[in-house]
Scaffold this active site. Structure first.
Site, PDB file in Angstrom:
ATOM      1  N   LYS A 115     -31.342  30.000 -22.797  1.00 47.56           N
ATOM      2  CA  LYS A 115     -30.777  28.889 -22.014  1.00 47.56           C
ATOM      3  C   LYS A 115     -30.467  29.304 -20.593  1.00 47.56           C
ATOM      4  O   LYS A 115     -30.577  28.485 -19.682  1.00 47.56           O
ATOM      5  CB  LYS A 115     -29.538  28.298 -22.706  1.00 47.56           C
ATOM      6  N   LYS A 197     -40.000  27.161 -30.376  1.00 48.87           N
ATOM      7  CA  LYS A 197     -39.229  26.315 -31.292  1.00 48.87           C
ATOM      8  C   LYS A 197     -39.241  24.849 -30.824  1.00 48.87           C
ATOM      9  O   LYS A 197     -39.154  24.597 -29.622  1.00 48.87           O
ATOM     10  CB  LYS A 197     -37.783  26.840 -31.314  1.00 48.87           C
ATOM     11  N   LYS A 200     -34.679  19.644 -29.195  1.00 44.57           N
ATOM     12  CA  LYS A 200     -34.440  18.244 -28.840  1.00 44.57           C
ATOM     13  C   LYS A 200     -34.368  18.020 -27.334  1.00 44.57           C
ATOM     14  O   LYS A 200     -34.563  16.932 -26.859  1.00 44.57           O
ATOM     15  CB  LYS A 200     -33.212  17.691 -29.567  1.00 44.57           C
TER      16      LYS A 200
HETATM   17  P1  ATP Z   1     -31.003  21.968 -27.842  1.00 42.79           P
HETATM   18  O1  ATP Z   1     -32.433  21.665 -27.496  1.00 42.79           O
HETATM   19  O2  ATP Z   1     -30.025  21.108 -27.133  1.00 42.79           O
HETATM   20  O3  ATP Z   1     -30.678  23.427 -27.764  1.00 42.79           O
HETATM   21  P2  ATP Z   1     -31.646  21.975 -30.658  1.00 42.79           P
HETATM   22  O4  ATP Z   1     -32.717  20.985 -30.942  1.00 42.79           O
HETATM   23  O5  ATP Z   1     -32.022  23.402 -30.617  1.00 42.79           O
HETATM   24  O6  ATP Z   1     -30.851  21.562 -29.354  1.00 42.79           O
HETATM   25  P3  ATP Z   1     -29.084  22.171 -32.061  1.00 42.79           P
HETATM   26  O7  ATP Z   1     -28.085  21.108 -31.868  1.00 42.79           O
HETATM   27  O8  ATP Z   1     -28.878  23.427 -31.271  1.00 42.79           O
HETATM   28  O9  ATP Z   1     -30.567  21.674 -31.776  1.00 42.79           O
HETATM   29  O10 ATP Z   1     -29.207  22.509 -33.603  1.00 42.79           O
HETATM   30  C1  ATP Z   1     -28.709  21.756 -34.670  1.00 42.79           C
HETATM   31  C2  ATP Z   1     -29.207  22.341 -35.969  1.00 42.79           C
HETATM   32  O11 ATP Z   1     -30.622  22.137 -36.065  1.00 42.79           O
HETATM   33  C3  ATP Z   1     -29.013  23.855 -36.086  1.00 42.79           C
HETATM   34  O12 ATP Z   1     -28.658  24.174 -37.421  1.00 42.79           O
HETATM   35  C4  ATP Z   1     -30.345  24.428 -35.750  1.00 42.79           C
HETATM   36  O13 ATP Z   1     -30.584  25.679 -36.342  1.00 42.79           O
HETATM   37  C5  ATP Z   1     -31.269  23.366 -36.321  1.00 42.79           C
HETATM   38  N1  ATP Z   1     -32.551  23.365 -35.608  1.00 42.79           N
HETATM   39  C6  ATP Z   1     -32.732  23.090 -34.290  1.00 42.79           C
HETATM   40  N2  ATP Z   1     -34.028  23.152 -33.972  1.00 42.79           N
HETATM   41  C7  ATP Z   1     -34.690  23.492 -35.113  1.00 42.79           C
HETATM   42  C8  ATP Z   1     -36.070  23.730 -35.423  1.00 42.79           C
HETATM   43  N3  ATP Z   1     -37.009  23.628 -34.500  1.00 42.79           N
HETATM   44  N4  ATP Z   1     -36.387  24.056 -36.700  1.00 42.79           N
HETATM   45  C9  ATP Z   1     -35.425  24.147 -37.651  1.00 42.79           C
HETATM   46  N5  ATP Z   1     -34.118  23.944 -37.420  1.00 42.79           N
HETATM   47  C10 ATP Z   1     -33.743  23.630 -36.171  1.00 42.79           C
END
Ligand code: ATP
Ligand code: LTN
Length: 331
Positions: A115, A197, A200
Site C-alpha cells: 500500500k 491478488k 476491491k
Molecule cells: P483493499 O483493496 O481495500 O485493500 P481488499 O479487497 O484487499 O481491500 P479487505 O477488506 O482488505 O479486501 O479484505 C477483507 C477480507 O477479504 C479479508 O479476509 C481478506 O483476506 C479477504 N480477501 C481480500 N481479497 C481477497 C482475494 N483476492 N482472495 C481471497 N480473499 C481475499
C-alpha cells in the site's frame, strides 16, 4: 472464549464494492461458525481511512457492507454485526497494543509495503500501525478463530505474537487466535493480471468481479479474463490465469481440480469461461436479491447496526477494563 463458547471474529474494510475475492476468501465462510461459536463480524471503517476516502461514499459503503453480511446469510439475531467506529474500545486498545508492537515487525508487513508503494504520496502513520488496530479488533473479544483470506495471515500471526508477548508479562490476559483460511478460494487473483491478488480497490474494473455485478457483466468479465495460448483446461504451473479460474470454479462448486479437468476434457477455454461465469452469477443471484430487499429498508439496517454495536461494546468494555487494570491504569 466468552461464556463457554469459542469466539469467531473477522472484519472487512468498506474501501470499495466487495469482490468475489472477499466473498470466497472471507464472507462466504463467516456463517459456518454461527451455530457453535459466539460470532463478531465487523465493518472496519477506521481501517479504511488509512487510504483517502470520499466521505459520502464511505458512509454508503459502510451500510452496504453490513447489508451484504446479512444478505450472505449472517442472521443478526445470532451474530454480532456492527461498525468498528461505533465501539470506541477498538481505538483505545489499539493505542495500548501499539506500545507492545515493534517498529521492525510493522516494517515487515507485506500489506504496508504494497500500500505504501501504491499510495506513495500518503504513507501515513495509520497505514503503518494498521496491524495494531487489527490486533485490537481481534483481541478485544478473546477471539479463538479468525476466518480470513491468505493475504491477512501475516497480520493474524503478528496479532498472535503481540498477544503472547503481553501474556508473558500479564499472564492469561488474551486468548491467542488462530487464522482460518478456506481450502479453495483463500487467494483469488486479478482477472487482468493473474499474478496479482484481486483487490476491491483495483482501478481496472475488468480485473475484478464484484458481488453486486449483474449477470451479463459477470459473464463478460470472465470471458475477457487473461489466460494463456494453450487450449486444455488443466491446473499446472505457469497457467496462472486458468489456475485462477479453476480455483474460482472449485470454490463455488466444491469440485476438485481433477473433477473440473474431466468435466472440460476436449472442450476449449470459451466453454470453460462461460461455465465459470454462469456458476458465479447463479450463486450470487440470491445474495443480490436479498441485498436489494435490505437496502430498501434503511430503518431495519440502522436498527441492526445499533444493536450490534451495543452488543459488541458490552464484551469489548469487559476486556478493555481488564487490560487497563493489569497495566496499572486507575479505572
Ligand atoms: P483493499 O483493496 O481495500 O485493500 P481488499 O479487497 O484487499 O481491500 P479487505 O477488506 O482488505 O479486501 O479484505 C477483507 C477480507 O477479504 C479479508 O479476509 C481478506 O483476506 C479477504 N480477501 C481480500 N481479497 C481477497 C482475494 N483476492 N482472495 C481471497 N480473499 C481475499
Ligand atoms: N485487515 C483486514 C481487515 C480487518 C480484519 C480485522 C480481518 C481489520 N480487522 C480483524 C480479520 C480480523 C484486511 O485488510 N482485509
Amino acid at each position: 472464549m466468552l461464556n463457554d463458547r469459542k469466539v469467531s471474529f473477522s472484519g472487512i474494510q468498506p474501501s470499495g464494492n466487495l469482490t468475489i475475492g472477499n466473498y470466497l476468501g472471507a464472507l462466504k465462510n463467516f456463517p459456518y461458525y454461527t451455530e457453535n461459536y459466539k460470532c463478531f463480524y465487523c465493518v472496519v471503517d477506521m481501517h479504511a481511512i488509512t487510504v483517502r476516502q470520499v466521505p459520502a461514499e464511505l458512509r454508503r459503503r459502510t451500510s452496504e457492507t453490513l447489508a451484504l453480511y446479512i444478505a450472505c446469510g449472517l442472521d443478526p439475531d445470532k451474530n454480532t454485526l456492527y461498525v468498528q467506529s461505533h465501539v470506541p474500545a477498538h481505538a483505545e486498545l489499539a493505542w495500548i497494543l501499539n506500545c507492545f508492537t515493534m517498529f521492525g515487525e510493522l516494517s515487515r508487513m507485506t500489506q504496508f509495503k504494497d500500500k505504501s508503494a501504491r499510495h506513495a504520496d500518503n504513507i501515513n502513520a495509520g497505514l503503518f500501525t494498521y496491524p495494531a488496530l487489527m490486533a485490537a479488533d481481534i483481541l478485544l473479544y478473546q477471539t479463538d478463530v479468525v476466518p480470513i483470506g491468505a493475504d491477512q495471515k501475516q497480520h493474524v500471526e503478528l496479532t498472535r505474537n503481540i498477544a503472547e508477548r503481553i501474556n508473558q508479562i500479564y499472564p492469561d490476559l488474551f486468548t491467542v487466535p488462530e487464522p482460518i483460511m478456506p481450502q479453495a478460494g483463500a487467494k483469488i487473483m486479478s482477472l487482468a493480471d493473474p499474478t496479482k491478488k484481486m483487490s476491491k480497490s483495483d482501478e481496472n474494473e475488468n480485473a475484478v468481479v464484484r458481488i453486486l455485478d449483474d449477470r451479463d457483466t459477470i459473464i463478460r468479465k470472465f470471458r475477457r479474463a487473461v489466460t494463456d495460448s494453450d487450449t486444455c483446461v488443466r491446473f499446472a504451473e505457469g497457467k496462472d490465469g486458468i489456475n485462477n479460474l479453476m480455483t474460482i470454479y472449485a470454490a463455488f462448486t466444491g469440485k476438485s481440480m481433477e473433477e473440473i479437468e474431466r468435466e472440460f476434457e476436449g472442450r476449449g477455454y470459451g466453454d470453460f469461461k462461460l461455465a465459470v461465469g454462469e456458476t458465479c452469477a447463479d450463486q450470487l443471484a440470491p445474495v443480490q436479491a436479498e441485498f436489494k430487499k435490505l437496502c430498501a429498508d434503511k430503518a431495519y439496517l440502522e436498527a441492526q447496526m445499533k444493536k450490534g454495536a451495543d452488543e459488541a461494546a458490552y464484551y469489548a468494555r469487559k476486556t478493555l477494563s481488564k487490560v487497563k487494570k493489569k497495566l496499572g491504569f486507575i479505572i
